[in-house]
Scaffold this motif. Sequence first.
Motif, short mmCIF file in Angstrom:
data_model
loop_
_atom_site.label_atom_id
_atom_site.label_comp_id
_atom_site.label_asym_id
_atom_site.label_seq_id
_atom_site.Cartn_x
_atom_site.Cartn_y
_atom_site.Cartn_z
N VAL A 171 0.84 -1.19 0.00
CA VAL A 171 0.00 0.00 0.00
C VAL A 171 0.87 1.24 0.00
O VAL A 171 1.87 1.31 0.72
N GLN A 172 0.49 2.22 -0.80
CA GLN A 172 1.18 3.50 -0.80
C GLN A 172 0.17 4.61 -0.56
O GLN A 172 -0.97 4.54 -1.00
N LEU A 173 0.63 5.66 0.14
CA LEU A 173 -0.20 6.81 0.43
C LEU A 173 0.44 8.05 -0.19
O LEU A 173 1.64 8.27 -0.03
N VAL A 174 -0.38 8.86 -0.86
CA VAL A 174 0.12 10.08 -1.49
C VAL A 174 -0.75 11.24 -1.06
O VAL A 174 -1.95 11.26 -1.33
N GLU A 175 -0.13 12.18 -0.35
CA GLU A 175 -0.84 13.37 0.13
C GLU A 175 -0.75 14.50 -0.90
O GLU A 175 0.20 14.59 -1.67
N SER A 223 -3.36 3.36 -2.45
CA SER A 223 -3.44 2.24 -3.37
C SER A 223 -3.66 0.97 -2.57
O SER A 223 -3.39 0.93 -1.37
N GLY A 224 -4.20 -0.06 -3.18
CA GLY A 224 -4.37 -1.32 -2.48
C GLY A 224 -5.78 -1.55 -2.01
O GLY A 224 -6.59 -0.63 -1.92
N SER A 225 -6.08 -2.79 -1.68
CA SER A 225 -7.45 -3.19 -1.38
C SER A 225 -7.80 -3.16 0.10
O SER A 225 -8.91 -3.45 0.48
N ILE A 226 -6.83 -2.81 0.98
CA ILE A 226 -7.11 -2.87 2.42
C ILE A 226 -7.68 -1.57 2.95
O ILE A 226 -8.02 -1.47 4.12
N PHE A 227 -7.84 -0.58 2.10
CA PHE A 227 -8.26 0.74 2.56
C PHE A 227 -9.57 0.68 3.34
O PHE A 227 -9.71 1.28 4.39
N ARG A 228 -10.54 -0.08 2.81
CA ARG A 228 -11.88 -0.10 3.42
C ARG A 228 -11.84 -0.57 4.88
O ARG A 228 -12.70 -0.20 5.66
N ASN A 252 -14.57 5.50 0.73
CA ASN A 252 -14.07 4.13 0.56
C ASN A 252 -14.14 3.66 -0.89
O ASN A 252 -13.44 2.72 -1.26
N ASP A 253 -14.98 4.28 -1.68
CA ASP A 253 -15.05 3.89 -3.10
C ASP A 253 -13.86 4.43 -3.88
O ASP A 253 -13.42 3.81 -4.85
N LYS A 254 -13.35 5.59 -3.45
CA LYS A 254 -12.23 6.21 -4.14
C LYS A 254 -10.90 6.00 -3.42
O LYS A 254 -9.87 6.47 -3.89
N ASN A 255 -10.93 5.30 -2.28
CA ASN A 255 -9.71 5.08 -1.49
C ASN A 255 -9.02 6.39 -1.13
O ASN A 255 -7.80 6.54 -1.26
N THR A 256 -9.80 7.35 -0.67
CA THR A 256 -9.23 8.63 -0.29
C THR A 256 -9.70 9.05 1.10
O THR A 256 -10.79 8.68 1.55
N ILE A 268 1.28 2.44 7.84
CA ILE A 268 1.93 2.97 6.65
C ILE A 268 1.79 4.49 6.64
O ILE A 268 0.72 5.02 6.95
N TRP A 269 2.89 5.16 6.25
CA TRP A 269 2.91 6.62 6.23
C TRP A 269 3.12 7.14 4.82
O TRP A 269 3.84 6.54 4.02
N GLY A 270 2.49 8.28 4.53
CA GLY A 270 2.81 9.00 3.32
C GLY A 270 4.05 9.83 3.53
O GLY A 270 4.63 9.86 4.63
N ARG A 271 4.47 10.55 2.49
CA ARG A 271 5.67 11.36 2.57
C ARG A 271 5.42 12.72 3.17
O ARG A 271 6.36 13.44 3.52
N GLY A 272 4.18 13.11 3.29
CA GLY A 272 3.84 14.38 3.91
C GLY A 272 3.63 15.51 2.92
O GLY A 272 4.17 15.50 1.81
#
Length: 113
Positions: A2-6, A25-30, A73-77, A102-106
């Motif tokens: 999973v990756q997070l982008v702010e 990204s990824g399916s575990i967001f929900r 949850n539909d848009k993973n945001t 998991i952390w984003g880069r900020g």
Amino acid sequence: QVQLVESGGGLVQPGGSLRLSCAASGSIFRLSVMGWYRQAPGKQRELVAVITSIGITNYGDSVKGRFTISRDNDKNTVALQMNNLKPEDTAVYYCNLQPPNIWGRGTPVTVSS
């Protein structure tokens, strides 16, 4: 993985508003708890707001009544609406997903006239 982008940080005057967004990204967001944290220069990272998979929220004392966290949850945001910003809100804001932590880069936010 999973990756997070702010996105959405920037310079704003005191009393202004900004909206931060975090895309996962990824399916575990929900199933995950999503959160926003911030770290100001010379200070420890602190909780801003978290939201569970079913929408239960919790806020840091310094932002209650001014910031609102939400998720799609539909848009993973996950978003953070920040109103009535103060100079002390200046920090790098990080998106977080748990589990498995998991952390984003900020994204930097500067509140200044």
